[in-house]
Design a protein around this motif. Sequence first.
Motif, PDB file in Angstrom:
ATOM      1  N   ALA A 307       0.850  -1.194   0.000  1.00  0.00           N
ATOM      2  CA  ALA A 307       0.000   0.000   0.000  1.00  0.00           C
ATOM      3  C   ALA A 307       0.881   1.237   0.000  1.00  0.00           C
ATOM      4  CB  ALA A 307      -0.935  -0.003   1.210  1.00  0.00           C
ATOM      5  N   ASP A 308       0.300   2.359  -0.413  1.00  0.00           N
ATOM      6  CA  ASP A 308       1.026   3.622  -0.392  1.00  0.00           C
ATOM      7  C   ASP A 308       0.919   4.295   0.967  1.00  0.00           C
ATOM      8  OD1 ASP A 308       1.810   3.414  -3.084  1.00  0.00           O
ATOM      9  OD2 ASP A 308      -0.179   4.072  -3.726  1.00  0.00           O
ATOM     10  N   PHE A 309      -0.154   4.032   1.687  1.00  0.00           N
ATOM     11  CA  PHE A 309      -0.331   4.530   3.044  1.00  0.00           C
ATOM     12  C   PHE A 309      -0.966   3.418   3.870  1.00  0.00           C
ATOM     13  CE2 PHE A 309      -0.456   8.325   0.378  1.00  0.00           C
ATOM     14  CZ  PHE A 309       0.443   9.165   1.034  1.00  0.00           C
ATOM     15  N   ALA A 310      -0.712   3.452   5.175  1.00  0.00           N
ATOM     16  CA  ALA A 310      -1.314   2.469   6.082  1.00  0.00           C
ATOM     17  C   ALA A 310      -1.557   3.142   7.424  1.00  0.00           C
ATOM     18  CB  ALA A 310      -0.423   1.243   6.247  1.00  0.00           C
ATOM     19  N   THR A 311      -2.632   2.754   8.072  1.00  0.00           N
ATOM     20  CA  THR A 311      -2.970   3.283   9.398  1.00  0.00           C
ATOM     21  C   THR A 311      -3.358   2.130  10.308  1.00  0.00           C
ATOM     22  OG1 THR A 311      -5.279   3.637   8.731  1.00  0.00           O
ATOM     23  CG2 THR A 311      -3.766   5.496   8.488  1.00  0.00           C
ATOM     24  N   VAL A 312      -3.024   2.272  11.591  1.00  0.00           N
ATOM     25  CA  VAL A 312      -3.371   1.282  12.611  1.00  0.00           C
ATOM     26  C   VAL A 312      -4.214   1.996  13.656  1.00  0.00           C
ATOM     27  CG1 VAL A 312      -2.516  -0.302  14.361  1.00  0.00           C
ATOM     28  CG2 VAL A 312      -1.273  -0.044  12.213  1.00  0.00           C
ATOM     29  N   ASP A 313      -5.441   1.514  13.857  1.00  0.00           N
ATOM     30  CA  ASP A 313      -6.351   2.059  14.862  1.00  0.00           C
ATOM     31  C   ASP A 313      -6.735   0.939  15.811  1.00  0.00           C
ATOM     32  OD1 ASP A 313      -7.129   4.910  13.748  1.00  0.00           O
ATOM     33  OD2 ASP A 313      -7.161   3.543  12.035  1.00  0.00           O
ATOM     34  N   LEU A 314      -6.491   1.142  17.108  1.00  0.00           N
ATOM     35  CA  LEU A 314      -6.784   0.124  18.115  1.00  0.00           C
ATOM     36  C   LEU A 314      -7.943   0.580  18.986  1.00  0.00           C
ATOM     37  CD1 LEU A 314      -3.205  -0.939  19.290  1.00  0.00           C
ATOM     38  CD2 LEU A 314      -4.612  -1.903  17.464  1.00  0.00           C
ATOM     39  N   LEU A 315      -8.724  -0.407  19.414  1.00  0.00           N
ATOM     40  CA  LEU A 315      -9.824  -0.127  20.324  1.00  0.00           C
ATOM     41  C   LEU A 315      -9.281   0.279  21.684  1.00  0.00           C
ATOM     42  CD1 LEU A 315     -12.151  -3.108  19.399  1.00  0.00           C
ATOM     43  CD2 LEU A 315     -12.715  -0.701  19.079  1.00  0.00           C
ATOM     44  N   THR A 316      -9.878   1.252  22.287  1.00  0.00           N
ATOM     45  CA  THR A 316      -9.454   1.696  23.612  1.00  0.00           C
ATOM     46  C   THR A 316     -10.148   0.849  24.680  1.00  0.00           C
ATOM     47  OG1 THR A 316     -11.218   3.347  23.634  1.00  0.00           O
ATOM     48  CG2 THR A 316      -9.056   4.057  22.834  1.00  0.00           C
ATOM     49  N   PRO A 317      -9.493   0.602  25.832  1.00  0.00           N
ATOM     50  CA  PRO A 317      -8.132   1.034  26.145  1.00  0.00           C
ATOM     51  C   PRO A 317      -7.101   0.191  25.419  1.00  0.00           C
ATOM     52  CG  PRO A 317      -8.994  -0.276  27.951  1.00  0.00           C
ATOM     53  CD  PRO A 317     -10.124  -0.106  26.972  1.00  0.00           C
ATOM     54  N   VAL A 318      -6.052   0.862  24.963  1.00  0.00           N
ATOM     55  CA  VAL A 318      -5.059   0.177  24.142  1.00  0.00           C
ATOM     56  C   VAL A 318      -4.328  -0.895  24.931  1.00  0.00           C
ATOM     57  CG1 VAL A 318      -2.907   0.501  22.879  1.00  0.00           C
ATOM     58  CG2 VAL A 318      -4.757   2.146  22.620  1.00  0.00           C
ATOM     59  N   HIS A 319      -3.984  -0.618  26.163  1.00  0.00           N
ATOM     60  CA  HIS A 319      -3.190  -1.550  26.965  1.00  0.00           C
ATOM     61  C   HIS A 319      -4.044  -2.420  27.867  1.00  0.00           C
ATOM     62  CE1 HIS A 319       0.468   0.367  25.639  1.00  0.00           C
ATOM     63  NE2 HIS A 319      -0.021   1.541  25.971  1.00  0.00           N
ATOM     64  N   GLY A 320      -5.388  -2.328  27.732  1.00  0.00           N
ATOM     65  CA  GLY A 320      -6.246  -3.109  28.607  1.00  0.00           C
ATOM     66  C   GLY A 320      -6.731  -4.371  27.958  1.00  0.00           C
ATOM     67  N   GLU A 321      -7.663  -5.033  28.645  1.00  0.00           N
ATOM     68  CA  GLU A 321      -8.265  -6.238  28.105  1.00  0.00           C
ATOM     69  C   GLU A 321      -9.292  -5.860  27.037  1.00  0.00           C
ATOM     70  OE1 GLU A 321      -7.503  -9.201  28.687  1.00  0.00           O
ATOM     71  OE2 GLU A 321      -6.335  -9.181  30.542  1.00  0.00           O
ATOM     72  N   ALA A 322      -9.527  -6.764  26.103  1.00  0.00           N
ATOM     73  CA  ALA A 322     -10.582  -6.543  25.107  1.00  0.00           C
ATOM     74  C   ALA A 322     -11.931  -6.589  25.810  1.00  0.00           C
ATOM     75  CB  ALA A 322     -10.500  -7.594  24.020  1.00  0.00           C
ATOM     76  N   GLY A 323     -12.693  -5.537  25.666  1.00  0.00           N
ATOM     77  CA  GLY A 323     -13.950  -5.436  26.394  1.00  0.00           C
ATOM     78  C   GLY A 323     -15.136  -5.842  25.562  1.00  0.00           C
ATOM     79  N   GLU A 324     -16.313  -5.515  26.095  1.00  0.00           N
ATOM     80  CA  GLU A 324     -17.539  -5.873  25.399  1.00  0.00           C
ATOM     81  C   GLU A 324     -17.679  -5.118  24.084  1.00  0.00           C
ATOM     82  OE1 GLU A 324     -20.702  -5.191  28.069  1.00  0.00           O
ATOM     83  OE2 GLU A 324     -20.124  -6.760  29.474  1.00  0.00           O
ATOM     84  N   ALA A 325     -17.131  -3.909  24.016  1.00  0.00           N
ATOM     85  CA  ALA A 325     -17.253  -3.136  22.783  1.00  0.00           C
ATOM     86  C   ALA A 325     -16.549  -3.816  21.637  1.00  0.00           C
ATOM     87  CB  ALA A 325     -16.691  -1.729  23.001  1.00  0.00           C
ATOM     88  N   SER A 326     -15.374  -4.370  21.905  1.00  0.00           N
ATOM     89  CA  SER A 326     -14.652  -5.035  20.827  1.00  0.00           C
ATOM     90  C   SER A 326     -15.356  -6.303  20.400  1.00  0.00           C
ATOM     91  CB  SER A 326     -13.221  -5.348  21.276  1.00  0.00           C
ATOM     92  OG  SER A 326     -13.221  -6.309  22.294  1.00  0.00           O
ATOM     93  N   GLN A 327     -15.976  -6.974  21.351  1.00  0.00           N
ATOM     94  CA  GLN A 327     -16.690  -8.183  20.982  1.00  0.00           C
ATOM     95  C   GLN A 327     -17.922  -7.885  20.142  1.00  0.00           C
ATOM     96  OE1 GLN A 327     -15.462 -11.083  21.551  1.00  0.00           O
ATOM     97  NE2 GLN A 327     -13.769 -10.459  22.854  1.00  0.00           N
ATOM     98  N   ALA A 328     -18.527  -6.757  20.380  1.00  0.00           N
ATOM     99  CA  ALA A 328     -19.744  -6.421  19.665  1.00  0.00           C
ATOM    100  C   ALA A 328     -19.474  -5.703  18.356  1.00  0.00           C
ATOM    101  CB  ALA A 328     -20.628  -5.537  20.537  1.00  0.00           C
ATOM    102  N   GLY A 329     -18.235  -5.349  18.096  1.00  0.00           N
ATOM    103  CA  GLY A 329     -17.886  -4.697  16.852  1.00  0.00           C
ATOM    104  C   GLY A 329     -18.048  -3.204  16.901  1.00  0.00           C
ATOM    105  N   ALA A 330     -18.128  -2.605  18.058  1.00  0.00           N
ATOM    106  CA  ALA A 330     -18.235  -1.161  18.196  1.00  0.00           C
ATOM    107  C   ALA A 330     -17.184  -0.704  19.186  1.00  0.00           C
ATOM    108  CB  ALA A 330     -19.641  -0.770  18.657  1.00  0.00           C
ATOM    109  N   GLY A 331     -17.065   0.594  19.372  1.00  0.00           N
ATOM    110  CA  GLY A 331     -16.132   1.112  20.340  1.00  0.00           C
ATOM    111  C   GLY A 331     -15.316   2.246  19.763  1.00  0.00           C
TER     112      GLY A 331
END
Length: 831
Positions: A307-331
């Motif tokens: 790719a010519d450009f790339a971006t990385v976006d992580l669900l918050t909190p970045v250093h925490g456990e994956a929460g319910e928002a990540s499981q549901a596909g929102a956040g």
Amino acid sequence: MRRQVPGKDLRWGLTRLTVVASGLLALLIGLIFGFMLWAINGMRDSADARKETRMGVVETERFEQLLANLETGQRGFVITKQDVFLQPWRAALRDFPTQSREFQAHATSPAQKRLAEKITRGIDSYIRTYSIPLVSAAQRGDPAASSLLTTAKGRLLADTLRDDFTLYMTTERELLDERTDTATANADRAVVAASAGLGASILLIVGFAVYQSRAIVRPARRAAAVAKQIADGDLGVRMETAGPAEIGALGASFNTMAESLQESRGRTEAARRRLRLLYNTSVSVGTTLDVEQTARELVQVVVPQFADFATVDLLTPVHGEAGEASQAGAGELQRMAVGGIREDHPFRPVGTRRTPPATTLYARSLRTRLGHIEADLRTSTSWRAGDPEYAERILDEGVHSLITAPMLSRGDTMGVLSFWRSRQDEPFDEEDVSLAEELAAKGAVAIDNARRYTRERSTALTLQRSLLPQRLPEQAAVEVASRYLPTGELGGVGGDWFDVIPLSGTRVALVVGDVVGHGLHAAAAMGRLRTAVRTLADVDLPPDELLTHLDDLVIRLADGEQYSAELHDPAAVADLGATCLYAVYDPVSRRCTLATAGHPLPVVITPDGAVAPVTGHIGPPLGIGGLPFETTELELEPSSVLALYTDGLIESREHDIDRGIAELCRALARPAATLEEACDIVTGALLPERPADDVALLLARTRALSPDQVATWDIPADPAEVERARRLVVEQLDAWGLAEAAFITELVASELVTNAVRHGAPPIRLRIIRDRTLICEVSDGSSTAPHLRRARETDEGGRGLLLVAGLTQSWGTRQTTTGKTIWCEQPLPDY
């Protein structure tokens, strides 16, 4: 190049051309060689006759030799009676039928045939009537076999046969000469005819060769050259399809093959690039267990290969456990990295947060856990809703295609990896989506590892720091400064610790230790040992006895952990092997008593700047058991600095411990205004940016109490001396200007001296110390320690220690080498 209509190729093929050319050549050659046939036929007949005659001569000579063998064999046997002479005779008898037939078969004329039959009958008669009977008689020993009559008869028969052979051979040779002359004449005529035919044939062959060279050889060479270029990798070469039909078909086949190989090469190269990109992602992403750095590495590896450009976006909190928002596909997404072919990219900067609308590719990738493609951003409007502020800027920079891939690891959705194309004209396709998902999966694993490590390291470091002294206690014996530096390696924090423990009599205990291993278990084990040391220090044990009790405690803890491992999880058991250095400094006597359990001895810096390591006995590490610990005593000048440290400060892969201690001494010798500055100098000189092990450093500058701060009296073991002890105390307090404390101190000293006189043993010594507190100590020669108890109303005694505990701030007892000391402290009026 001439275009061909499928099914209507009007060109002649090589087979038709070859048949026509060959027919013409055969016709011309037939006409030429027809003239040669009559000469060649005569020459062949003459040659055959000559050959037959020659064979007749040869057979005649062989048949005549058979007669000679018969005669020689029988004569030799008759004369010598040895069977060896019968071998040629028997061979002649055996070969006679065959050779007689061959001899008669090669007779070339009727006269010769009759003569051949006569010779054959004569030899047959010679064998039956003379030779065989002669040999049989000789074998029987008949003297008649060797008589002159018999011999003469045989010679007469043989000579007659030889005359017949001579006549036969003369006739055969004459016939051979005649046939030779005829063959020579026929050969001359054939040579003339052959020369004429050869010349004409050469002209025809040359013409046909020229045709073949132009119609077949040259196209075949061109085809070979094209094949070599294709084999060398030049897949852009093409071959002309003109010429005979087969040559045209060959050229078309080569062209088709080149196009197919060129297409296959493109697919292979694309697959190779994908594999190389995945490999580079595996080895280049996750070199450090840092989430931000891992995200940057992921961006760097995909740009500009994919790719010519790339971006990385992580669900918050970045250093925490994956929460319910990540499981549901929102956040909420936080941008962790962005990069591309230019520094001035049109995307949101790192650190910005936003919640993508449900219609955007970001939300769809999070919700479906699949990669999604937007081949043409200019015609799409859904992706703009996710970033309307930057959408126009992105399009203005020429970005035209987008893929979003979810970052999945261990069942958790951690964020979205986005790929953008601008300089590359080709938009993303469905095959690129699968590659994007693989890249995102590999990056997600690395980021998840970094996230988990960061969380565990933070937890362990928090536990470690919470177990270390948060604030060093105030005391008068030493001025202290300390440093604790966790390891920069992947193993996590370790079990290094230090402590400063105030003791009775203005003394202070300096402790430094190291637990084997790293991580939470090492930190927890360190906390247990530090607590145990503080508990044993409250008992005021000497250093060697304290380490002995601590060693027993470590052994019991290790046995308990082993039992727990057998019942539960062995991985949860910390290795309780540890080292510890325990030192006690007395500012009154300026003596430092220390003992070590496998730990390096400290370094002393004298007031004049001299630096030297302490020498003494180093005991075994804790947990070994059965071996004694020995004490080392030092007398320190005031303002001496005692440096206690863990092995992480002096050990390194590049050098041994001795060199590390030498470097520590050089660092401590550098001038420093304060102990804090000295700590910085030491850590800066000896430690790399990321230490390989935990490091604990404790610097203690000694103080000494002046003689006017201490008063000591020897008290005889007489109850009458109690009054004198009270008077001495009051006088000393008046001299110190502490008359307000005289009442309580007089009463406390009276009780302690009374107990020593009644229950102790000489010598008895009373000492009061004026420092931050007012300390009263009574020592005696008995090792029996008193204990505090509640006296009943009817008891006449037992209230002394209760009274002391009620009137003072603290009290206690400690064992000495000559007995015990009971002490108590009370605050000074000025404090």
